[in-house]
Design a protein around this motif. Structure first.
Motif, PDB file in Angstrom:
ATOM      1  N   ILE A  13       0.820  -1.213   0.000  1.00  0.00           N
ATOM      2  CA  ILE A  13       0.000   0.000   0.000  1.00  0.00           C
ATOM      3  C   ILE A  13       0.851   1.259   0.000  1.00  0.00           C
ATOM      4  O   ILE A  13       0.477   2.278  -0.582  1.00  0.00           O
ATOM      5  CB  ILE A  13      -0.980  -0.002   1.202  1.00  0.00           C
ATOM      6  CG1 ILE A  13      -2.014   1.115   1.031  1.00  0.00           C
ATOM      7  CG2 ILE A  13      -0.243   0.142   2.521  1.00  0.00           C
ATOM      8  CD1 ILE A  13      -3.138   1.069   2.055  1.00  0.00           C
ATOM      9  N   VAL A  14       2.023   1.200   0.628  1.00  0.00           N
ATOM     10  CA  VAL A  14       2.889   2.381   0.682  1.00  0.00           C
ATOM     11  C   VAL A  14       3.364   2.767  -0.712  1.00  0.00           C
ATOM     12  O   VAL A  14       3.368   3.946  -1.086  1.00  0.00           O
ATOM     13  CB  VAL A  14       4.085   2.141   1.619  1.00  0.00           C
ATOM     14  CG1 VAL A  14       5.052   3.334   1.584  1.00  0.00           C
ATOM     15  CG2 VAL A  14       3.615   1.905   3.047  1.00  0.00           C
ATOM     16  N   ILE A  17       0.162   4.161  -2.803  1.00  0.00           N
ATOM     17  CA  ILE A  17      -0.224   5.514  -2.400  1.00  0.00           C
ATOM     18  C   ILE A  17       0.928   6.483  -2.652  1.00  0.00           C
ATOM     19  O   ILE A  17       0.715   7.644  -3.010  1.00  0.00           O
ATOM     20  CB  ILE A  17      -0.667   5.533  -0.924  1.00  0.00           C
ATOM     21  CG1 ILE A  17      -1.952   4.725  -0.765  1.00  0.00           C
ATOM     22  CG2 ILE A  17      -0.882   6.973  -0.431  1.00  0.00           C
ATOM     23  CD1 ILE A  17      -2.505   4.686   0.642  1.00  0.00           C
ATOM     24  N   ASN A  29       5.284   4.043  10.454  1.00  0.00           N
ATOM     25  CA  ASN A  29       4.319   4.419   9.421  1.00  0.00           C
ATOM     26  C   ASN A  29       4.926   5.406   8.447  1.00  0.00           C
ATOM     27  O   ASN A  29       6.108   5.740   8.518  1.00  0.00           O
ATOM     28  CB  ASN A  29       3.068   5.035  10.068  1.00  0.00           C
ATOM     29  CG  ASN A  29       2.299   4.028  10.886  1.00  0.00           C
ATOM     30  OD1 ASN A  29       2.191   2.872  10.511  1.00  0.00           O
ATOM     31  ND2 ASN A  29       1.777   4.456  12.016  1.00  0.00           N
ATOM     32  N   VAL A  46      -0.119   6.251   6.585  1.00  0.00           N
ATOM     33  CA  VAL A  46      -0.220   4.963   5.901  1.00  0.00           C
ATOM     34  C   VAL A  46       0.548   3.935   6.725  1.00  0.00           C
ATOM     35  O   VAL A  46       1.713   4.152   7.077  1.00  0.00           O
ATOM     36  CB  VAL A  46       0.362   5.026   4.472  1.00  0.00           C
ATOM     37  CG1 VAL A  46       0.179   3.685   3.775  1.00  0.00           C
ATOM     38  CG2 VAL A  46      -0.297   6.136   3.669  1.00  0.00           C
ATOM     39  N   GLN A  51      -1.545  -2.375   6.385  1.00  0.00           N
ATOM     40  CA  GLN A  51      -1.902  -2.166   4.981  1.00  0.00           C
ATOM     41  C   GLN A  51      -3.182  -1.327   4.860  1.00  0.00           C
ATOM     42  O   GLN A  51      -4.097  -1.643   4.102  1.00  0.00           O
ATOM     43  CB  GLN A  51      -2.069  -3.504   4.260  1.00  0.00           C
ATOM     44  CG  GLN A  51      -0.758  -4.231   3.996  1.00  0.00           C
ATOM     45  CD  GLN A  51       0.111  -3.514   2.953  1.00  0.00           C
ATOM     46  OE1 GLN A  51      -0.254  -3.395   1.796  1.00  0.00           O
ATOM     47  NE2 GLN A  51       1.270  -3.045   3.389  1.00  0.00           N
ATOM     48  N   TYR A  53      -4.727   3.073   5.366  1.00  0.00           N
ATOM     49  CA  TYR A  53      -4.397   4.493   5.506  1.00  0.00           C
ATOM     50  C   TYR A  53      -5.469   5.142   6.365  1.00  0.00           C
ATOM     51  O   TYR A  53      -6.594   4.637   6.486  1.00  0.00           O
ATOM     52  CB  TYR A  53      -4.322   5.187   4.140  1.00  0.00           C
ATOM     53  CG  TYR A  53      -5.633   5.245   3.404  1.00  0.00           C
ATOM     54  CD1 TYR A  53      -6.517   6.317   3.590  1.00  0.00           C
ATOM     55  CD2 TYR A  53      -6.018   4.241   2.526  1.00  0.00           C
ATOM     56  CE1 TYR A  53      -7.731   6.370   2.927  1.00  0.00           C
ATOM     57  CE2 TYR A  53      -7.229   4.287   1.864  1.00  0.00           C
ATOM     58  CZ  TYR A  53      -8.076   5.351   2.067  1.00  0.00           C
ATOM     59  OH  TYR A  53      -9.292   5.393   1.413  1.00  0.00           O
ATOM     60  N   PHE A  67      -8.575   3.203  -1.446  1.00  0.00           N
ATOM     61  CA  PHE A  67      -7.830   4.378  -1.889  1.00  0.00           C
ATOM     62  C   PHE A  67      -8.021   4.604  -3.387  1.00  0.00           C
ATOM     63  O   PHE A  67      -8.313   5.713  -3.830  1.00  0.00           O
ATOM     64  CB  PHE A  67      -6.344   4.218  -1.579  1.00  0.00           C
ATOM     65  CG  PHE A  67      -5.514   5.392  -2.015  1.00  0.00           C
ATOM     66  CD1 PHE A  67      -5.407   6.517  -1.216  1.00  0.00           C
ATOM     67  CD2 PHE A  67      -4.860   5.386  -3.244  1.00  0.00           C
ATOM     68  CE1 PHE A  67      -4.678   7.624  -1.625  1.00  0.00           C
ATOM     69  CE2 PHE A  67      -4.122   6.481  -3.667  1.00  0.00           C
ATOM     70  CZ  PHE A  67      -4.031   7.596  -2.844  1.00  0.00           C
TER      71      PHE A  67
END
Length: 583
Positions: A13-14, A17, A29, A46, A51, A53, A67
């Protein structure tokens, strides 16, 4: 494992995003400015561990699918397919989903773009278009291929016949895409006798077409330029032509040159300026600014020479300024537009971009030159144009800076300029303001328990201390702590993700908020901080007990029950002593 779980397990996810929001490490984070609302201090977190935000400013929260759905406007399956392609997961066929209207429109647009490109570059029907682009406009073969340019011959139904009879596409889908329109005698191609510019989003999907009519086919009845109409996949207010090819250059330079049309962009591109996008018209929208701010910090406007008189263009600059972007303007000089400038003097145009000037100062100077500032009426006319522009700037310091510039240019006190700006920002109103009822304030116990729980979740070793486990009394904190202790009692090490999966839905969001908030900043001495918070909560508990006893003492004293009164007085004294010992 089903498709959704497999895609999610393989997706970071990082990194997803991070393609849209600048993220910086914050403890375990990552933190950045929220993409869902305007803010100056980052409150968007995030968590790679969970996983998920969470924005502590506007409350938006979710996983990687959420997202993309909210940020990109995708349906769930579109988000799933996008991520599956990224991580190399082949999705199982799902009835009805892969054949959504949006997907069919995208496929139709892509086929049309490839067909028109083939005609331009490889078929005799495209010769007139190719000659116009290469000879009249000076566009190279490499550029034609890079931008997938095409040509639509003047034949009325060539695209329609090709895509329906040879490719089997539904005429209704072609109409939804805006590639054709219905007449009394049947369907007709929208783009005829035009060079074609496929409009591709930053995910490399063809969302629309733009067409420029060739001079020999111009009957003056339709516009020189036409676009696909708004469709399920195309929205003019959020589309930036060329971004699919230029976003990496924009990200590398942290700046973007904004031009008005496709040919402006292509001519500029051929001078060697690759950090560029085109908007339709002179006005940037809020959506344009949000998209640009993912990649750039500086916006360099290279628009037609008369854009300073366009109120919509000025609003676009205000949107960018208030989003924290630095705004500059390219001085087009005696040329009509960037296309003409770039083709006539490539080096001169590159120098003009390099030496772009401050946007607001440029506008103040342009407006000031229109009037005789030696006269009162001249000052008034200039002021009436400049003041509303300055009033759109949110930042007090930036606004004051340009107020001083304006005052100097008009030859008036800066206080007079600020007063006029203030009138614009705070117009008198006859409507009575109605105050909203105040929200219920969190108690001191609520705040301390939330702070302690967040601290414990950031330092799992502290979770096993009985004093820390048994101090919670508020419903949410106590239920979360009970779930955590059950997890620990099973012999497993603390795992935030595993705990979250066992929580009921109504607690998951709050638990995730605690975990993300806890991991955002490092506490120098967590053990000491936890003891301080436990001590404060203990004091609150003792004081609440003392208040209850005090009420009983009053009742017993009034009723003359001296025996019960003495017992309570003794307990009251013991509690008071404990509070004194706690300090």
């Amino acid at each position: 494992m089903d498709d959704v779980a497999e895609v999610k397990s393989k997706t970071d996810i990082v990194s997803i995003i991070g393609e849209h929001v600048r993220l910086n490490k914050a403890g375990r984070n990552f933190k950045g400015l929220c993409p869902f609302h305007e803010e100056r201090s980052p409150s968007f977190m995030v968590s790679p561990e969970l996983q998920i935000y969470k924005c502590f400013g506007c409350g938006e929260a979710g996983d990687v699918f959420t997202f993309l759905e909210k940020y990109e406007g995708l349906e769930f399956y579109e988000a799933l397919k996008f991520l599956a392609d990224k991580v190399g997961v082949k999705l199982s066929p799902r009835a009805g989903q892969e054949n959504s209207i949006k997907q069919k429109v995208l496929e139709a647009n892509d086929m049309a773009a490839r067909f028109y490109h083939y005609l331009l570059t490889s078929h005799k029907l495209g010769r007139e278009g190719l000659e116009y682009l290469t000879t009249t406009r000076g566009i190279s073969a490499d550029t034609i291929n890079s931008f997938n340019l095409g040509f639509a011959p003047p034949a009325p139904t060539l695209l329609f016949d090709t895509l329906t009879k040879k490719k089997g596409l539904d005429p209704a889908i072609l109409e939804s895409a805006g590639l054709v329109f219905k007449t009394r005698v049947g369907y007709m191609d929208r783009f005829r006798g035009r060079v074609i510019f496929p409009i591709t989003n930053h995910r490399n999907e063809v969302v629309a077409l733009a067409g420029r009519i060739l001079p020999q086919f111009d009957d003056k009845k339709s516009g020189k330029y036409i676009n696909s109409p708004e469709s399920p996949v195309y929205h003019k207010s959020s589309s930036l032509y060329g971004l699919n090819l230029t976003k990496e250059n924009i990200r590398d330079t942290k700046s973007v040159v904004v031009v008005e049309g496709e040919l402006d962009l292509i001519s500029t591109w051929q001078t060697g300026i690759k950090n560029i996008v085109a908007i339709k018209g002179t006005a940037m929208t809020v959506e344009h600014v949000r998209l640009i701010s993912r990649f750039a910090e500086v916006v360099i406007m290279a628009l037609d020479s008369d854009f300073a008189g366009d109120s919509a263009a000025i609003r676009g600059l205000s949107f960018a300024q208030n989003a924290g972007l630095e705004i500059k303007v390219v001085e087009i000089r005696d040329y009509k537009d960037p296309d003409e400038f770039a083709r006539a003097d490539a080096e001169g145009f590159k120098a003009a971009v390099k030496n772009a000037v401050d946007a607001w100062e440029f506008i103040i100077n342009v407006v000031a030159k229109r009037y005789d500032l030696a006269t009162g009426p001249g000052k008034a006319r200039a002021s009436r144009q400049i003041i509303p522009i300055l009033a759109t700037i949110d930042d007090d310091i930036v606004r004051a800076h340009y107020a001083q510039k304006t005052a100097y240019k008009l030859g008036v006190p800066v206080e007079a300029v600020m007063q006029e700006i203030s009138k614009r920002q705070n117009p008198k109103t006859t409507v009575t303001e109605v105050k909203e009822p105040e929200k219920t304030q969190a108690t001191r116990r609520d705040l301390l328990e939330e702070e302690l729980l967040a601290l414990l979740l950031s330092e799992p070793a502290l979770l096993t201390i009985p004093e820390n486990q048994n101090i919670f009394e508020t419903p949410i904190a106590s239920k979360i702590m009970l779930a955590v202790t059950k997890h620990l009692d099973s012999g497993e090490a603390f795992d935030a993700k595993a705990v979250a999966e066992k929580l009921p839905d109504e607690l998951k969001s709050k638990f995730s908020e605690f975990v993300i908030g806890a991991q955002s900043e490092e506490v120098k001495n967590p053990d000491k901080q936890a003891k301080l918070l436990v001590r404060e909560l203990t004091k609150i508990t003792l004081k609440e007990r003392m208040q209850s006893l005090a009420r009983k003492m009053n009742r017993y004293e009034s009723a003359g029950k001296s025996d019960k009164l003495s017992q309570i007085e003794e307990e009251f004294g013991q509690l008071s002593k404990k509070i004194s010992e706690l300090g």
